[in-house]
Design a protein around this motif. Structure first.
Motif, short mmCIF file in Angstrom:
data_model
loop_
_atom_site.label_atom_id
_atom_site.label_comp_id
_atom_site.label_asym_id
_atom_site.label_seq_id
_atom_site.Cartn_x
_atom_site.Cartn_y
_atom_site.Cartn_z
N UNK A 366 86.90 -22.56 -57.77
CA UNK A 366 87.95 -21.75 -57.89
C UNK A 366 88.77 -20.66 -57.12
N UNK A 369 87.88 -21.75 -53.21
CA UNK A 369 89.80 -22.18 -52.49
C UNK A 369 90.75 -20.62 -52.50
N UNK A 370 90.37 -20.40 -53.67
CA UNK A 370 91.33 -18.53 -54.11
C UNK A 370 92.36 -18.07 -52.93
N UNK A 372 90.86 -18.91 -50.01
CA UNK A 372 91.25 -19.33 -49.02
C UNK A 372 90.52 -18.79 -47.34
N UNK A 381 96.62 -26.73 -44.18
CA UNK A 381 97.78 -25.81 -43.88
C UNK A 381 98.64 -25.46 -44.88
N UNK A 387 97.32 -30.47 -54.01
CA UNK A 387 96.62 -29.18 -54.72
C UNK A 387 96.90 -28.91 -56.63
N UNK A 390 93.47 -28.12 -58.76
CA UNK A 390 93.56 -27.60 -59.84
C UNK A 390 94.32 -26.97 -60.13
N UNK A 417 95.66 -21.70 -70.64
CA UNK A 417 97.07 -20.90 -69.99
C UNK A 417 96.57 -20.38 -68.44
N UNK A 418 95.44 -20.28 -68.63
CA UNK A 418 95.38 -20.71 -66.43
C UNK A 418 96.34 -22.59 -66.10
N UNK A 420 97.71 -23.86 -66.86
CA UNK A 420 99.41 -23.44 -67.34
C UNK A 420 100.32 -23.08 -66.19
N UNK A 421 99.42 -21.90 -65.96
CA UNK A 421 99.99 -20.76 -64.94
C UNK A 421 100.37 -21.21 -63.33
N UNK A 424 103.11 -24.15 -63.09
CA UNK A 424 104.32 -23.46 -62.99
C UNK A 424 104.14 -22.80 -61.24
N UNK A 425 102.92 -22.46 -61.11
CA UNK A 425 102.94 -21.71 -59.64
C UNK A 425 103.15 -23.36 -58.33
N UNK A 428 106.62 -24.38 -58.92
CA UNK A 428 108.42 -23.50 -58.55
C UNK A 428 107.90 -24.21 -56.72
N UNK A 429 107.08 -24.87 -56.57
CA UNK A 429 107.21 -24.87 -54.75
C UNK A 429 106.86 -26.21 -54.70
#
Lengths: 559, 559, 559
Positions: A366, A369-370, A372, A381, A387, A390, A417-418, A420-421, A424-425, A428-429
């Motif tokens: 984690x 990857x975060x 990068x 890229x 993704x 994740x 919750x992680x 879930x976020x 969402x993240x 939205x993309x």
């Protein structure tokens, strides 16, 4: 073995042929080695010149057998070879047997032995490299060993795309691009993603039918049964097919195993099977939820983990900061799925063990990857369906903790919750996810969504409220919809458009760098160094290399 | 529009003017575009030559409007332009309206529209670039779009210092350094740090008054009220001022938003507001501690997080391993403050959600900052007050967990003790923190200390002992002392020395690299490549570029 | 001071001597400075030429004292020096006093002062660098300061191996390789590893004797007592010896402290002492398990942590992403051992504090090591016993948590299982661990195994089952077996083969890079740049440098 003689006139035209254009298919020499018993058939559009070129590759193969490093020298040697007529017959023979050999190079070892024997006979003919003849057999054995384990760096250098499944323009591959390969060679390990997707759907519909929070839906358990049977059928057929590939094209599977992204998919069969066990309909549970099942299913996961995590730790091209990519989540999620199954069969402690192992490595993956890291060569890229991986790991960790400890407590919630976020993240993309060509790999990207839905159902059980139930329902519907769409898509591609399995280019990259392409990109200073080496290695190549060296010197000076 | 004609004689002297010195203000072309209705006023010390130079920039702006890439070409074109007399009048007009335009470039779009219209008229005059005239309007629109979003790499390249607020010597800026800019342009987003500092002080004194562990101090609740009102006043005034900046200089705010360090401060308004809600005096609590308040305040935080965390994940110049710096903690701490507020308004689950999101990203930020990756361009070489941010997040996480779960348990303690150790670690290096020039940003570095004091009070409640109470008291006094000192300092700077808001250079960096400076530093090989490109692009520039190319060739050979 | 004149003839032969071969012992100049009161004794095999060479180094030392950067110039200057006969006498004197100085350079400061005074006299003789004479004293003082703190980069550049204990072939060292150094100089800080290994064994056998889970073994408490006394004896003797080193060779200890790997071993004395306190036999516990003991033992750990963790955070060569290596675990494990002791003496809160600090930094170290960042220069390419350190920290964390909170709960289990998995992961790679030369450092790699055994006993108490007890027993036996083997091995090396303490090359690397070796490896372009610098710096060196420059230019062109 049938021999198709080539006219000497063709050979003379080699000198007219521009040298630069020849260099591009250095890999041809590898093809030439695979010559066996198929009838001569000039490739479409190639004609005499193509046959001619292949002929030259065969000649070159002798010098290449000395060492992979001397490849450049052989390229020079090639030009002078056709002037000696000796290699004609042998070359023709190779030509005749070429096309079959293309695919047989990925055959399992025993098959290769036969090929090697046939090859030996061919090579007995043209002996203009007399001095090097002695080292032939040993070098060839070494060559074939090398061909088995492609270095990780080669995959990064030769492939591109978030799944490293597309060949770079500058690279050539070992197999013909313009014809359809044997079915088994085109059947990638990623197909187990179908089983992951269907298996989690079976669990989801089982949870929807049995969960107290979802009781208002009155879902029939029959749906669970139906999907589970479908998942089982898919798993059996994919497994059997892949087993055949294992039997017939073991070398292709080795290449998939060394592929930095694909290796993670080797966890998929075990995980898919565990999903089947977890999602088994009530009447089959006594059989599936037995410690023995768990032991059988977890063994390959543990063994593979010892291997993969060991590669991360030990220095080299497969260290974590180089190979980390979203599909690495697959090699972590197995622990959590195994922990769920362990808790279901009653082995809580084993579940806790797997959960701890999963946690430690999830942390590393984690964070890596975060961050990068710029050293991570496999990281796409742009955003990509991959993704969605994740989401899978924290969801599975949440469910596993709740299953082991019997309640959806703070730890479960934190992981949920992680997830879930992150959902969402990525949601939205969503427009980033469009415009990609469908492939079987997409199936792997559905199971995270389903796992998130399952975690939401668990959460809705712990916190029954309108919001949580609505969330569980909508996420479940979304994942089911996407799986349905993929199923239809897959069936259409498979049976209507017949395009489900394109040529699997990623397994057919050359082992050594295509020298010519590399040279074009490398610095001029490098080249001038090479010149001296060539000059020392081969008196034959001396003149031409010096001439070429001269032009490179100019390049050096103008740069 | 008033036109101040320049004498043609000045224009002719351009050729005498040394080429090298001209290159330095490439940015002038941008200034030229902003021409409006201000009276001509030669800049101090510049005189005729400066006006002349500005004139040339205007001429150059035409060629630059084609594309940013052709900037070099236009530099060549500049030299030949003055030979045609046509641009005289227009140039003079631009000159006349220049100084106003300096600042209007940061105006909001509608304001720019007016400017653009005025500019259009000017440009109608000198049409010696006839062929390029057609693309003018579209190109200009694109240009202004580009000017809005400065790439992250530029900030790292052009700025330095732990807060990336100082311009490197080699860089030039868009606005005049030697005069005082409009107040709103000098009002940075960092001013919300004042609200953070005062808001947490209000909470601290509320806690000191009400906490059972601190009852022996007999602190009056009136102090809480007084500080809270002060904090509210500060928040209202800062917000109103920044709202005005938003209305009048939206482009400046965009540039703050794209600034890799400042973007984290966009979380500050919401967090400051949440601090006000949490620290509200008892009688105002029913209003402030309402779920609706939480929803309103958390929405911008969540939206900004989706944006920022997404940038970390997606490859590019804003990936975490590049932008990570101590102020990144600000983008994480919002989650924990939001979790505290959520728990206070009674939405425990929402609090747990935020806490989990905060934890995941805190982990990434903490590990990344501790590793001090060499790729992280924004990380200060030396310690600096900004490092106090390290204390804020674990303190807030500790308080949030205790508030949500109702007790200061192992998780709370773990985070609290991490914060305490980091506090010690920075405290023993306190001499590193001296010798920095005061700035408004310092306020942001006080709230971590206050948060740590609050966590210590919570801890003293859980473990009432002499040591814990003494620690709570001393940390509280220390933070209050520092806030008092800063308050006095700020008032002195604001009203006595009038130096609170220096020119905010960081927002005025040029979008493209100052070519001349860059060229000096770039490799010679690059230059010779450029020469060829110039030659291809512009027949006009051919001769001069070849001449220049020749001198560069010499550089190459002597290097 | 005795003077042994060298014949002028020897000096003349310098010009015949090939220049290249001379350059290799640039470090000789440092040796030359250490000249004192020992009788002249040509080194074995060196004879007159070696003495001659040393003579030249002495002459060179003058130019070097100006600045470290001008080293290259001085190399040129050397060639012309012998032509002036002035340096003869002085050089001989230096030669005469050389061998004693070799080791005295690592003496504590007061000792160095004497040497410096003696050196001063020698240098008064040869004054052919009259202009540079003025800066002599100041430069020398600076030089000695530099010699104290070797930059971290030098250790990475000059040393290799997983423990950075082998000198690279291209590097030379300050002390003679071919003779045995004084015992104290060969006594590394790693010897405290013996105390770690024996201390944990004492705890282990105490736990085996007292644990309810291991009661079936009926282990006598006498074994605990015996091993504890052995451990105590080892600790006392190692401590006393190292204290002597501290007194007599403080400079050597400084160099160990600046060594990126060895610095972690400075935690070992405290940790070993804490192990002794934890493992004290029942009758001695009232003395050892007292809060005062804890305070005394934890203080150096905390102070060292503030220093080391601070270095990780602050930018430079010692940032975490550069120095992270398996032995970094040693600087984290101290927290957990301290937490265990704190819980044993009844200070639970202090234990929780240490545990939290340990967790935060363990996270950073674990993730960083697992990522194997390419910037980490100290990370061994291959697996090595040092990797067993990976097991120590999670085991200790698990025991610490269980000791503090009184039960082996989910957190303890998670850490324990992580340790167990890492143990398995290293165990299956056991063949990687063979083939290494025994060294005292191996002792440090036994305590992780013992700690894992202890954690397993704790686990077996919490989950008493056949499997857990069998695991505890087998791990305990394995660790005891290895410690026994090491003990025998150590005794054999110490008293039979007399090879326990080889020359500790790592502390004797040169401070500045051996310029000649570096030049050989650097790029040709660099060299040609240097040529110009030489030419500017020294008129004396002009001709030869240009001549050399010419040959380098050729190298550049042929490369």
């Amino acid at each position: 073995m049938p021999s198709t003689p080539c006219s000497p006139a063709n050979h003379r035209c080699v000198d007219i042929h521009p040298a630069r254009s020849e260099d591009n298919d250095d890999l041809g020499s590898l093809r030439g080695w695979q010559s066996t018993d198929r009838a001569t058939m000039p490739p479409p559009g190639g004609g005499v010149q193509a046959a001619e070129r292949r002929q030259k590759h065969h000649s070159r193969s002798f010098s290449r057998q000395i060492s992979l490093e001397s490849a450049r020298m052989s390229r020079e040697g090639r030009r002078s070879l056709p002037r000696s007529g000796k290699s004609l017959g042998g070359g023709a023979c190779v030509d005749g047997g070429l096309r079959k050999g293309d695919f047989s190079m990925f055959r399992t070892k025993s098959g290769l032995g036969v090929v090697a024997a046939a090859r030996k006979e061919n090579e007995a003919g043209p002996n203009n490299h007399a001095g090097e003849g002695g080292a032939l057999h040993g070098a060839r054995a070494e060559e074939s060993r090398v061909s088995d384990s492609v270095p990780a760096g080669r995959y990064f250098a030769a492939l591109r795309g978030p799944e490293l499944d597309q060949v770079r323009d500058s690279e050539d591959i070992l197999l013909p691009k313009d014809e359809v390969w044997p079915f088994l060679l085109r059947f990638p390990i990623g197909c187990f993603g179908i089983c992951l997707g269907l298996g989690t759907q079976a669990i989801l519909w089982g949870a929807l039918a049995s969960s107290s929070a979802m009781a208002f839906l009155h879902v029939s358990p029959a749906i669970n049964l139906a999907i589970w049977l479908l998942a089982l059928a898919a798993f059996v057929s994919v497994s059997v097919t892949y087993a055949f590939k294992c039997v017939f094209y073991f070398e292709a599977i080795r290449r998939e195993y060394f592929h930095p992204v694909r290796v993670n998919f080797f966890f998929a069969p075990s995980i898919a099977c565990m999903f089947l066990a977890i999602g088994a309909p009530p009447r089959m549970r006594p059989f599936f939820l037995h410690p023995a099942t768990w032991c059988v299913l977890i063994a390959p996961v543990i063994l593979l983990e010892l291997k993969i995590y060991g590669q991360w730790l030990s220095g080299g091209k497969r260290r974590l900061c180089k190979v980390a990519n979203p599909s690495s989540h697959l090699s972590v999620v197995g622990n959590f799925v195994g922990a769920i199954l362990a808790a279901r069969v009653g082995w809580q402690e084993a579940g806790k063990f797997l959960w701890a192992v999963g946690l430690a490595h999830y942390l590393c993956v984690f964070v890596t990857l975060y961050q990068r890291l710029t050293t991570s060569e496999a990281l796409p890229k742009e955003l990509h369906p991959v993704y969605s991986m994740f989401i899978a790991t924290p969801s599975a960790a949440s469910i596993a903790w709740a299953t082991i400890y019997g309640e959806f407590d703070a730890v479960s919630r934190t992981f949920y919750f992680i997830a879930l976020f992150l959902y969402c993240s990525l949601f939205v993309r969503i427009n980033f996810f469009r415009g990609f060509k469908f492939s079987v790999a997409w199936w792997s990207y559905t199971f995270p969504m389903t796992t998130a839905s399952l975690a939401t159902i668990k959460y809705a059980e712990a916190v029954p409220s309108f919001f949580s139930k609505a969330l569980a329902l909508s996420l479940s519907l979304m994942s089911s919809t996407i799986v349905s769409l993929l199923l239809v898509s897959t069936l259409l591609h498979a049976f209507v458009w017949k395009s489900l399995f394109p040529n699997d280019l990623a397994i057919a990259i050359t082992i050594t760098k295509d020298r010519n392409g590399a040279t074009k990109r490398s610095k001029a200073a490098n080249k001038s160094y090479d010149i001296k080496r060539w000059a020392m290695q081969s008196p034959l190549a001396l003149v031409s290399s010096i001439r070429r060296g001269g032009s490179e010197q100019e390049e050096l000076e103008t740069n």
